[in-house]
Design an enzyme around this catalytic site. Structure first.
Site, mmCIF file in Angstrom:
data_model
loop_
_atom_site.group_PDB
_atom_site.id
_atom_site.type_symbol
_atom_site.label_atom_id
_atom_site.label_comp_id
_atom_site.label_asym_id
_atom_site.label_seq_id
_atom_site.Cartn_x
_atom_site.Cartn_y
_atom_site.Cartn_z
ATOM 1 C CB THR A 272 4.509 39.902 -7.213
ATOM 2 O OG1 THR A 272 5.571 38.982 -7.497
ATOM 3 C CG2 THR A 272 4.113 39.776 -5.755
ATOM 4 C CB THR A 273 4.284 36.921 -12.094
ATOM 5 O OG1 THR A 273 4.604 35.999 -11.056
ATOM 6 C CG2 THR A 273 5.180 36.657 -13.288
ATOM 7 C CG ASN A 274 5.171 43.159 -13.242
ATOM 8 O OD1 ASN A 274 4.023 43.470 -12.930
ATOM 9 N ND2 ASN A 274 6.235 43.653 -12.635
ATOM 10 N NE ARG B 76 6.474 51.814 -6.101
ATOM 11 C CZ ARG B 76 6.757 50.919 -7.045
ATOM 12 N NH1 ARG B 76 5.970 50.819 -8.115
ATOM 13 N NH2 ARG B 76 7.810 50.136 -6.934
ATOM 14 N NE ARG C 100 4.551 46.831 -14.057
ATOM 15 C CZ ARG C 100 4.876 48.094 -13.839
ATOM 16 N NH1 ARG C 100 4.785 48.959 -14.829
ATOM 17 N NH2 ARG C 100 5.288 48.505 -12.657
ATOM 18 C CB SER D 181 13.984 31.700 -3.275
ATOM 19 O OG SER D 181 13.136 30.698 -2.771
ATOM 20 C CG HIS E 66 1.175 46.912 -11.329
ATOM 21 N ND1 HIS E 66 1.502 47.947 -10.500
ATOM 22 C CD2 HIS E 66 2.295 46.156 -11.444
ATOM 23 C CE1 HIS E 66 2.764 47.834 -10.126
ATOM 24 N NE2 HIS E 66 3.270 46.760 -10.688
ATOM 25 N NE ARG F 77 18.325 41.970 -6.140
ATOM 26 C CZ ARG F 77 18.744 41.695 -7.372
ATOM 27 N NH1 ARG F 77 17.854 41.449 -8.320
ATOM 28 N NH2 ARG F 77 20.034 41.666 -7.659
ATOM 29 C CB VAL F 78 9.699 40.185 -4.831
ATOM 30 C CG1 VAL F 78 8.274 40.289 -4.282
ATOM 31 C CG2 VAL F 78 10.027 41.429 -5.652
#
EC number: 1.1.1.37
Length: 309
Positions: A116-118, A149, A86, A7, A173, A9-10
């Protein structure tokens, strides 16, 4: 029901945008911090009421509450801080993702998972292993963001709408990802014919460094771009749009690569990745692609084996 684990920002940006797009009527936020997901959900429910949205948000600290979810989005993990690569996040986030993967397998065994985890591609591998799901149902999110982007920076150079550009970004990524201007088009005309060599170099550099630039400027990583990209992917799954997107998926022979998650074009629908699209690459592009694959392999090789079970 859509479940979002994390929970921060993303996760909250994705939840808000998905609500505005009315992708599902129920969105669950899960976080380990007591009160955080509940407070965010309450605030979002007030938003829904004000805007007249038929969307209800829920907050929980219990993984069991995701039971029945057909889509689980994982944004949890340590954030990337200024100056941090990363790769430095690797072991800490591998532990987090592995634990979450086991909970998803237990409570939402039929779900599609987007994360989305890096470092993204390596964490996609950890999630694939820890859930035991088919590769089609474990998807790394990043490609949508990287492609967006690329479209933004190319459009700025050309003075056109980003929506008119069909961008292609391949590989990892991270620092070894590479935009492919020869395969990124405006109505059939490749960017490599519309931009000078110097302009292309600038667009590629801006795309690769965009995430780090945001972190440098404000002290924390991007959230609205990722939130929008997650919403786009969620829409493809929930509405079975069969849309072509860039995503990190474990390759099984495509591009002559096996058992490595890499950013490639895919068709996304209700059951996850419906098809991996193989585009023809020049010798130079293929060399860059394979260098990116090897960078991901090295990261995977350094993950402790107990996080891959």
């Amino acid at each position: 029901m859509i479940t979002i684990i994390g929970s921060g920002r993303v996760g909250t940006a994705a939840a808000v945008i998905m609500g505005l797009l009315k992708i599902d009527t129920k969105i669950l936020l899960i976080d380990i911090i007591k009160g955080l997901p509940q407070g965010e959900a309450l605030d979002m429910n007030h938003m829904s009421s004000i805007l007249g949205l038929d969307v209800e948000y829920f907050g929980s600290n219990e993984y069991k509450d995701m039971e029945g979810s057909d889509l689980v989005i994982v944004t949890a993990g340590l954030p990337r801080k200024p100056g941090m690569t990363r790769e430095q996040l690797l072991e800490a986030n591998a532990k987090i993702v592995s634990e979450i993967g086991k909970e998803i397998k237990r409570y939402a065994p039929n779900s599609v998972v987007i994360l989305t985890t890096n470092p993204l591609d390596a964490m996609t591998y950890v999630m694939w292993k820890s859930t035991g799901f088919p590769r089609e149902r474990v998807i790394g999110f990043s490609g949508v963001l990287d492609a967006g982007r690329l479209a933004y920076y190319a459009a700025k150079k050309l003075g056109v709408s980003p929506a008119s550009i069909l961008p292609i970004v391949l590989g990892q990524h991270g620092e070894s990802m590479f935009p492919v201007p020869s395969k990124s088009f405006i109505h059939g005309v490749p960017l490599s014919r519309l931009l000078t060599e110097e302009q292309l170099k600038e667009v590629v550099e801006e795309t690769v460094k965009a995430g780090a630039r945001i972190t440098e400027l404000r002290g924390f990583s991007s959230n609205w771009g990722p939130g929008a990209g997650l919403a786009l992917m969620a829409e493809a799954v929930k509405r079975d749009t069969k849309r072509s997107l860039i995503a990190s998926v474990v390759l099984q022979g495509e591009y002559d690569v096996r058992d490595v998650p890499v950013e490639v074009p895919v068709i996304l629908g209700r059951s996850g990745v419906l098809k991996v699209l193989e585009i023809e690459l020049s010798a130079e592009e293929r060399q860059k692609f394979m260098q990116s694959v090897e960078a991901i392999r090295k990261l995977i090789a350094s993950i402790p084996s107990n996080y891959l079970q």
